[in-house]
Design a protein around this motif. Structure first.
Motif, mmCIF file in Angstrom:
data_model
loop_
_atom_site.group_PDB
_atom_site.id
_atom_site.type_symbol
_atom_site.label_atom_id
_atom_site.label_comp_id
_atom_site.label_asym_id
_atom_site.label_seq_id
_atom_site.Cartn_x
_atom_site.Cartn_y
_atom_site.Cartn_z
ATOM 1 N N SER A 1 0.813 -1.214 0.000
ATOM 2 C CA SER A 1 0.000 0.000 0.000
ATOM 3 C C SER A 1 0.853 1.273 0.000
ATOM 4 O O SER A 1 0.392 2.352 -0.370
ATOM 5 N N TRP A 2 2.119 1.133 0.421
ATOM 6 C CA TRP A 2 3.026 2.270 0.463
ATOM 7 C C TRP A 2 3.500 2.668 -0.933
ATOM 8 O O TRP A 2 3.999 3.787 -1.131
ATOM 9 N N TYR A 3 3.346 1.780 -1.887
ATOM 10 C CA TYR A 3 3.900 2.016 -3.223
ATOM 11 C C TYR A 3 3.053 3.030 -3.984
ATOM 12 O O TYR A 3 1.826 2.932 -4.035
ATOM 13 N N ASN A 4 3.716 3.988 -4.580
ATOM 14 C CA ASN A 4 3.044 5.048 -5.336
ATOM 15 C C ASN A 4 3.524 4.996 -6.784
ATOM 16 O O ASN A 4 4.634 5.457 -7.101
ATOM 17 N N ALA A 5 2.700 4.467 -7.664
ATOM 18 C CA ALA A 5 3.099 4.301 -9.066
ATOM 19 C C ALA A 5 3.402 5.628 -9.735
ATOM 20 O O ALA A 5 4.238 5.696 -10.652
ATOM 21 N N SER A 6 2.753 6.697 -9.297
ATOM 22 C CA SER A 6 2.977 8.004 -9.926
ATOM 23 C C SER A 6 4.346 8.582 -9.596
ATOM 24 O O SER A 6 4.786 9.549 -10.230
ATOM 25 N N PHE A 7 5.035 8.004 -8.614
ATOM 26 C CA PHE A 7 6.374 8.478 -8.258
ATOM 27 C C PHE A 7 7.363 8.212 -9.383
ATOM 28 O O PHE A 7 8.373 8.893 -9.512
ATOM 29 N N GLY A 8 7.085 7.195 -10.181
ATOM 30 C CA GLY A 8 7.805 6.931 -11.429
ATOM 31 C C GLY A 8 9.310 6.909 -11.316
ATOM 32 O O GLY A 8 9.896 6.099 -10.597
ATOM 33 N N VAL A 9 9.961 7.846 -12.037
ATOM 34 C CA VAL A 9 11.419 7.862 -12.099
ATOM 35 C C VAL A 9 12.056 8.137 -10.742
ATOM 36 O O VAL A 9 13.260 7.914 -10.570
ATOM 37 N N GLY A 10 11.278 8.606 -9.774
ATOM 38 C CA GLY A 10 11.821 8.838 -8.438
ATOM 39 C C GLY A 10 12.356 7.570 -7.809
ATOM 40 O O GLY A 10 13.296 7.615 -6.998
ATOM 41 N N TYR A 11 11.778 6.417 -8.183
ATOM 42 C CA TYR A 11 12.266 5.152 -7.624
ATOM 43 C C TYR A 11 13.665 4.807 -8.128
ATOM 44 O O TYR A 11 14.371 4.013 -7.491
ATOM 45 N N ILE A 12 14.068 5.388 -9.245
ATOM 46 C CA ILE A 12 15.447 5.209 -9.699
ATOM 47 C C ILE A 12 16.403 5.814 -8.673
ATOM 48 O O ILE A 12 17.438 5.222 -8.334
ATOM 49 N N LEU A 13 16.045 6.985 -8.165
ATOM 50 C CA LEU A 13 16.879 7.648 -7.164
ATOM 51 C C LEU A 13 16.899 6.881 -5.850
ATOM 52 O O LEU A 13 17.942 6.757 -5.197
ATOM 53 N N ILE A 14 15.744 6.356 -5.445
ATOM 54 C CA ILE A 14 15.695 5.588 -4.193
ATOM 55 C C ILE A 14 16.563 4.338 -4.299
ATOM 56 O O ILE A 14 17.312 3.990 -3.374
ATOM 57 N N ALA A 15 16.478 3.651 -5.434
ATOM 58 C CA ALA A 15 17.292 2.449 -5.637
ATOM 59 C C ALA A 15 18.774 2.795 -5.616
ATOM 60 O O ALA A 15 19.598 2.072 -5.025
ATOM 61 N N ASN A 16 19.137 3.910 -6.226
ATOM 62 C CA ASN A 16 20.524 4.361 -6.217
ATOM 63 C C ASN A 16 20.979 4.686 -4.806
ATOM 64 O O ASN A 16 22.084 4.313 -4.382
ATOM 65 N N MET A 17 20.139 5.367 -4.052
ATOM 66 C CA MET A 17 20.471 5.726 -2.675
ATOM 67 C C MET A 17 20.726 4.480 -1.828
ATOM 68 O O MET A 17 21.704 4.410 -1.072
ATOM 69 N N LEU A 18 19.868 3.477 -1.976
ATOM 70 C CA LEU A 18 20.032 2.250 -1.205
ATOM 71 C C LEU A 18 21.298 1.499 -1.617
ATOM 72 O O LEU A 18 22.006 0.940 -0.776
ATOM 73 N N GLY A 19 21.596 1.493 -2.917
ATOM 74 C CA GLY A 19 22.822 0.855 -3.375
ATOM 75 C C GLY A 19 24.049 1.539 -2.796
ATOM 76 O O GLY A 19 24.999 0.870 -2.357
ATOM 77 N N SER A 20 24.053 2.872 -2.766
ATOM 78 C CA SER A 20 25.184 3.620 -2.214
ATOM 79 C C SER A 20 25.332 3.373 -0.716
ATOM 80 O O SER A 20 26.453 3.286 -0.193
ATOM 81 N N PHE A 21 24.211 3.256 -0.008
ATOM 82 C CA PHE A 21 24.267 2.959 1.421
ATOM 83 C C PHE A 21 24.899 1.592 1.666
ATOM 84 O O PHE A 21 25.752 1.431 2.547
ATOM 85 N N PHE A 22 24.503 0.606 0.887
ATOM 86 C CA PHE A 22 25.041 -0.740 1.087
ATOM 87 C C PHE A 22 26.519 -0.820 0.719
ATOM 88 O O PHE A 22 27.225 -1.705 1.206
ATOM 89 N N ALA A 23 27.016 0.087 -0.114
ATOM 90 C CA ALA A 23 28.450 0.123 -0.384
ATOM 91 C C ALA A 23 29.219 0.386 0.905
ATOM 92 O O ALA A 23 30.273 -0.219 1.160
ATOM 93 N N LEU A 24 28.700 1.285 1.748
ATOM 94 C CA LEU A 24 29.333 1.551 3.037
ATOM 95 C C LEU A 24 29.256 0.339 3.954
ATOM 96 O O LEU A 24 30.183 0.072 4.721
ATOM 97 N N VAL A 25 28.155 -0.384 3.872
ATOM 98 C CA VAL A 25 28.023 -1.607 4.675
ATOM 99 C C VAL A 25 29.083 -2.618 4.244
ATOM 100 O O VAL A 25 29.750 -3.246 5.075
ATOM 101 N N PHE A 26 29.260 -2.770 2.931
ATOM 102 C CA PHE A 26 30.258 -3.713 2.411
ATOM 103 C C PHE A 26 31.686 -3.268 2.767
ATOM 104 O O PHE A 26 32.589 -4.103 2.875
#
Length: 493
Positions: A178-203
Motif C-alpha cells: 500500500s506504500w507504493y506510489n506508481a505516480s512516483f515513477g522515475v523517483g524510484y530510480i533515485l531511491i534504488a541508487n540511494m540504497l545501493g550507495s548505502f550498502f556500499a558503506l556496509v560492504f
C-alpha cells in the motif's frame, strides 16, 4: 616493458569492477529507456547531470591527494585526517542541500519534486563517505575486495530498481504494498541508487571504521593546498561533460515538452558514447597510482610515452567498436520509443571527443608531479569556457548535435594545450606523430564506413564492412608496433 605490463595488470584488477559496474549501469539505463518516455527520462537526466558537480565539491580532490601524500607521510595519520575532514564537510554540505531542496529543484526545472533533490543529497552523502575507503583498497593492493564491493553495489542497486519498477507494480492491490506510489515513477530510480550507495558503506565496514579521531592540522593544510586546484580541475571537467545536459532546457528555444524530449534523446545517446568512458575509467583506476609510483624511476618519462602510445591504440579500437556498429547499439536504446535513434549521429562525435579526454588524462601527469595543479585548473577552466560559449551559441541552432561538437572541440583544445605546456615544464618523449596517425587512421576508417552505410547496402553488408574496418585498424597498428608488442608479451625492457 615490465612496468607497462604491470599497469595492464592493475588496469584489469582495478578496472574490471569499474567496467562491470559501469556496464551494468549502462544496461540499467537502457532498461529505463524501455519503460519511460523521452520526456520522463529527461527529468531524471536533469537530476543526474547535477550529481557529478556536487561529487566534485564533496570530495574536493582528496582521492588524488591521498595517492600523492601516502608516499610522503605516515599512511595511518593521513587516512585518519582525511576521513575526519571528509565526514565533517560531507555532513555540513548534505544538510545545506536538503535545506535548499526547493530552490535547487527550481534551478533544475523540476519544481514540485523537492523529494528528488533530497534523495540526490543522500546518494552523494553515501558515495562521498566511500571515496577514501575505496582509495585505501587501491593503494594497499586489495583488488579482490575492491572488485567485490563495486560489483555488489551496482547489483544491489539493480535489484532494488527491479523491485520498485517491475515487482511492486504487479502487487499494487496488495495491502503489503500500500506504500507504493506508481505516480512516483522515475523517483524510484533515485531511491534504488540511494540504497545501493548505502550498502556500499556496509560492504566497506572494516575500512569505514578503521580510522581514528586523530586529526593532524598541519598535514591537512598541506593536503588542502595541493587539493584545492584539483577542485577547479574537477569542476571544469564536469562542466565539460555534464553542462550541456544540465542547461539544455534553459538554452533551447523549443517548446517545453519538446525540450525534455530532445534532452531525453541526447541523454540516451550520450550513454552510448560513454561505452568508451568505461574503458578510460578502467585505465585511470590503475594508471593514477601507477604514474605516481613510476615517478621515482629514472626511465619514468619513457614509460609514460609508451603508455600513451598503447593507450591511443586501444582507444582507437574502442572508438571503432562503438562507431562502426551503431545499428547494434540502436537496438538497445529504441525498445521503448524509436525516437531515441534520431540522436545516433552524435555518438561518433562524442566518442572521439572522449578519446581526446583520455589522452588529456595521460598528459595531465606533468602538472600533478610538478605541483602545478593551478595550471591544470586554468586549462580546464579554458575548456569549460569553450563548452559554455559553444553550447549557448549552438544549441538554439543545432540542438544536441551542436552540443556534441562543442564537447569534441573542448577536449581537443585541452589535449593540445596540455601537451604543449607539458613539454615545456615536464618534457616526455611522446611519439606525437604516431599518436596522431592512429587517431587519423581510426577516424578515416569510420568516415569510409559512414559513406558506405549512407548507400544503404543492407545491414549485413554494413556489419561486414565494420568488421573489415576494425580488422584493418588492428592489422596496421599491430604491424607498426610489432616490436613493442613482442617485447610487452615477452616482458622485455
Amino acid at each position: 616493458m615490465g612496468s607497462i605490463k604491470k599497469l595492464a595488470g592493475q588496469t584489469i584488477w582495478y578496472g574490471l569492477p569499474t567496467i562491470t559496474a559501469r556496464f551494468l549501469g549502462f544496461i540499467l539505463q537502457l532498461f529505463f529507456t524501455s519503460i519511460f518516455s523521452p520526456d520522463e527520462f529527461g527529468v531524471i537526466t536533469q537530476v543526474y547531470a547535477a550529481i557529478p558537480f556536487l561529487n566534485i565539491l564533496f570530495t574536493y580532490g582528496l582521492e588524488t591527494s591521498y595517492f600523492r601524500f601516502v608516499q610522503l607521510t605516515d599512511k595511518t595519520k593521513l587516512y585518519n585526517t582525511l576521513c575526519i575532514s571528509l565526514f565533517v564537510s560531507t555532513t555540513v554540505l548534505t544538510v545545506l542541500i536538503i535545506a535548499g531542496a526547493r530552490p535547487l529543484a527550481d534551478f533544475l526545472e523540476i519544481s514540485g519534486r523537492e523529494d528528488y533533490v533530497v534523495y540526490m543529497a543522500w546518494i552523494i552523502f553515501f558515495d562521498t563517505l566511500a571515496t577514501l575507503p575505496f582509495a585505501r583498497l587501491r593503494q594497499e593492493g586489495r583488488p579482490r575486495k575492491y572488485a567485490l564491493v563495486k560489483v555488489l553495489t551496482i547489483i544491489t542497486q539493480i535489484l532494488f530498481t527491479i523491485f520498485f519498477l517491475i515487482i511492486c507494480p504487479k502487487f499494487a492491490g496488495n495491502p503489503l504494498f500500500s506504500w507504493y506510489n506508481a505516480s512516483f515513477g522515475v523517483g524510484y530510480i533515485l531511491i534504488a541508487n540511494m540504497l545501493g550507495s548505502f550498502f556500499a558503506l556496509v560492504f566497506l565496514y572494516r575500512e569505514v571504521t578503521a580510522f581514528r579521531w586523530l586529526f593532524d592540522k598541519q598535514l591537512w593544510n598541506d593536503v588542502m593546498r595541493y587539493s584545492m586546484p584539483l577542485v577547479i580541475v574537477g569542476f571544469g571537467g564536469m562542466i565539460n561533460e555534464m553542462l550541456s545536459r544540465l542547461v539544455y532546457t534553459k538554452v533551447s528555444t523549443l517548446p517545453a515538452e519538446e525540450k525534455l524530449t530532445e534532452l531525453g534523446i541526447f541523454g540516451a545517446n550520450y550513454k552510448l558514447a560513454m561505452l568508451i568512458t568505461i574503458f578510460i575509467q578502467a585505465f585511470r583506476m590503475g594508471a593514477e597510482p601507477f604514474f605516481f609510483n613510476q615517478s621515482k624511476n629514472e626511465d619514468s618519462r619513457f614509460t609514460y610515452a609508451r603508455v600513451m602510445k598503447f593507450f591511443t591504440i586501444a582507444s582507437g579500437a574502442v572508438f571503432l567498436v562503438v562507431a562502426l556498429f551503431l545499428d547494434v547499439w540502436k537496438v538497445l536504446i529504441t525498445r521503448k520509443d524509436p525516437v531515441y535513434a534520431e540522436g545516433l549521429n552524435i555518438v561518433p562525435i562524442l566518442t572521439m571527443g572522449t578519446v581526446f579526454l583520455g589522452i588529456y588524462y595521460n598528459l595531465s601527469i606533468w602538472y600533478k608531479l610538478t605541483n602545478r595543479n593551478m595550471t591544470g585548473a586554468y586549462i580546464t577552466l579554458a575548456g569549460a569556457a569553450i563548452t559554455i560559449l559553444l553550447n549557448i551559441w549552438w544549441i538554439p541552432y543545432f540542438g544536441y548535435t551542436g552540443s556534441a561538437w562543442a564537447t569534441f572541440i573542448c577536449y581537443a583544445f585541452m589535449m593540445m594545450v596540455s601537451y604543449l605546456l607539458g613539454q615545456k615544464y615536464y618534457p616526455v618523449p611522446y611519439d606525437a606523430k604516431r599518436v596522431l596517425f592512429f587517431l587519423l587512421l581510426a577516424s578515416g576508417i569510420y568516415i569510409v564506413h559512414h559513406y558506405i552505410r549512407s548507400l544503404q547496402p543492407g545491414i549485413w553488408t554494413v556489419h561486414a564492412c565494420g568488421l573489415v574496418g576494425l580488422g584493418i585498424y588492428m592489422a596496421v597498428t599491430g604491424w607498426m608496433e610489432r616490436g613493442d608488442f613482442r617485447r610487452l608479451l615477452l616482458r622485455k625492457p
